[in-house]
Design an enzyme around this catalytic site. Structure first.
Site, PDB file in Angstrom:
ATOM      1  N   TYR A 233     -78.205  29.386 -36.590  1.00 21.42           N
ATOM      2  CA  TYR A 233     -78.470  28.762 -37.892  1.00 21.42           C
ATOM      3  C   TYR A 233     -77.198  28.091 -38.435  1.00 21.42           C
ATOM      4  CZ  TYR A 233     -79.841  28.459 -42.836  1.00 21.42           C
ATOM      5  OH  TYR A 233     -80.119  28.019 -44.104  1.00 21.42           O
TER       6      TYR A 233
ATOM      7  N   ALA B 104     -74.572  27.082 -36.828  1.00 20.86           N
ATOM      8  CA  ALA B 104     -74.222  25.898 -36.022  1.00 20.86           C
ATOM      9  C   ALA B 104     -75.053  24.698 -36.488  1.00 20.86           C
ATOM     10  CB  ALA B 104     -74.463  26.173 -34.545  1.00 20.86           C
TER      11      ALA B 104
ATOM     12  N   GLY C 101     -90.594  19.812 -45.495  1.00 24.72           N
ATOM     13  CA  GLY C 101     -90.631  21.220 -45.882  1.00 24.72           C
ATOM     14  C   GLY C 101     -90.873  21.376 -47.372  1.00 24.72           C
TER      15      GLY C 101
END
Ligand code: NAP
Length: 249
Positions: A157, A159, A13
């Site tokens: 998100y 979790a 990313g």
């Protein structure tokens, strides 16, 4: 410079947001940076060009971090081209906010797949490569929401981000005997495309509660990541560094 010549770093990313800032910072600190992206080829190429303009060294590589074979292929390429990996930063991540009562199973799985499974797949391959040289540093990106629950609509998100903290702790235990360190950075609200997607009233309300009075900048997270990735943090492993502007008041 934090990194010696020949050091190789992979940033998942790395095309946008925090990953982009991390890629630029690692390159400024002397590492050759491999900028991973899934869809944003133009952004990734721009990061590489920027690094090269500044006199650094970088390449880009397309791979969806949820795709086991694609991830394996990236690491085969790194092994063939460099024979080493010094740093892995797992910044690839998504949100898919929705209140729990209306959330489908697929919507719950979305962030878990990219954030958690993507982290697992890349860390597994990185550890295989790093252990041969008995050195290396992994920095995973969690979120302060993984510790405090975030805001409503983020169960999926949160979790995934809580699990990344637990996963990185467990990874650091397994990696230590191989001379490899693993740490987590847990940012609060940072100005990127991810937070630009949050409805303005929620963002404003959240921002007004941050003790330092503003959202973080990607560069402010990148400098922490570079430190953890470097030998300056040689006695740190299994640590969670929270960077959330003092938290919410
Ligand atoms: P962003 O600006 O939305 O960028 C997300 C990055 O992840 C992009 O480079 C994107 O690449 C990449 N990505 C998404 N899915 C991918 C996949 N399946 N395979 C490979 N790459 C993928 O997000 P950000 O704000 O920088 O967030 C970066 C990390 O920091 C995330 O893990 C996020 O959870 C965490 N974080 C962010 C904040 C914040 O406030 N921004 C706070 C805490 C934690 P493509 O565009 O090429 O798909």
């Amino acid at each position: 410079m934090l990194f010696t010549q020949g050091s190789v770093a992979l940033v998942t990313g790395g095309s946008r947001g925090i990953g982009r800032a991390v890629a630029l910072d690692l390159a400024r600190e002397g590492a050759h940076v491999i900028v991973n992206y899934a869809r944003s080829e133009r952004d990734a190429k721009e990061v590489v060009a920027l690094i090269q303009e500044e006199g650094g060294s970088a390449t880009s590589v397309q791979a969806d971090v949820t795709d086991e074979e694609a991830v394996r292929h990236v690491f085969r390429q790194i092994r063939a081209e460099h024979g080493r990996l010094d740093v892995l930063v797992t910044s690839a991540g998504i949100t898919q906010d929705r209140y729990l009562i209306t959330m489908s199973l697929d919507q719950f799985r979305g962030p878990l797949d990219t954030n958690l499974i993507g982290t697992f797949l890349t860390c597994r391959e990185a550890l295989k490569l790093m252990r041969h040289r008995r050195s290396g540093s992994i920095v995973t990106l969690s979120s302060s929401s993984g510790l405090d629950g975030g805001f409503p609509g983020q169960t999926n998100y949160v979790a995934s981000k809580g699990a990344i903290i637990a996963f990185t702790h467990a990874l650091s235990n397994e990696a230590a005997p191989h001379g490899v360190r693993a740490n987590v950075v847990a940012p609060g609200f940072v100005t990127t495309d991810m937070t630009r997607k949050v409805p303005t009233p929620i963002r404003k309300q959240y921002e007004s509660r941050i003790r330092l009075g503003r959202m973080g900048r990607p560069e402010e997270i990148a400098s922490i990541v570079s430190f953890l990735a470097s030998e300056k943090a040689s006695y740190m492993s299994g640590s969670v560094v929270v960077a959330h502007g003092g938290g919410l008041g």
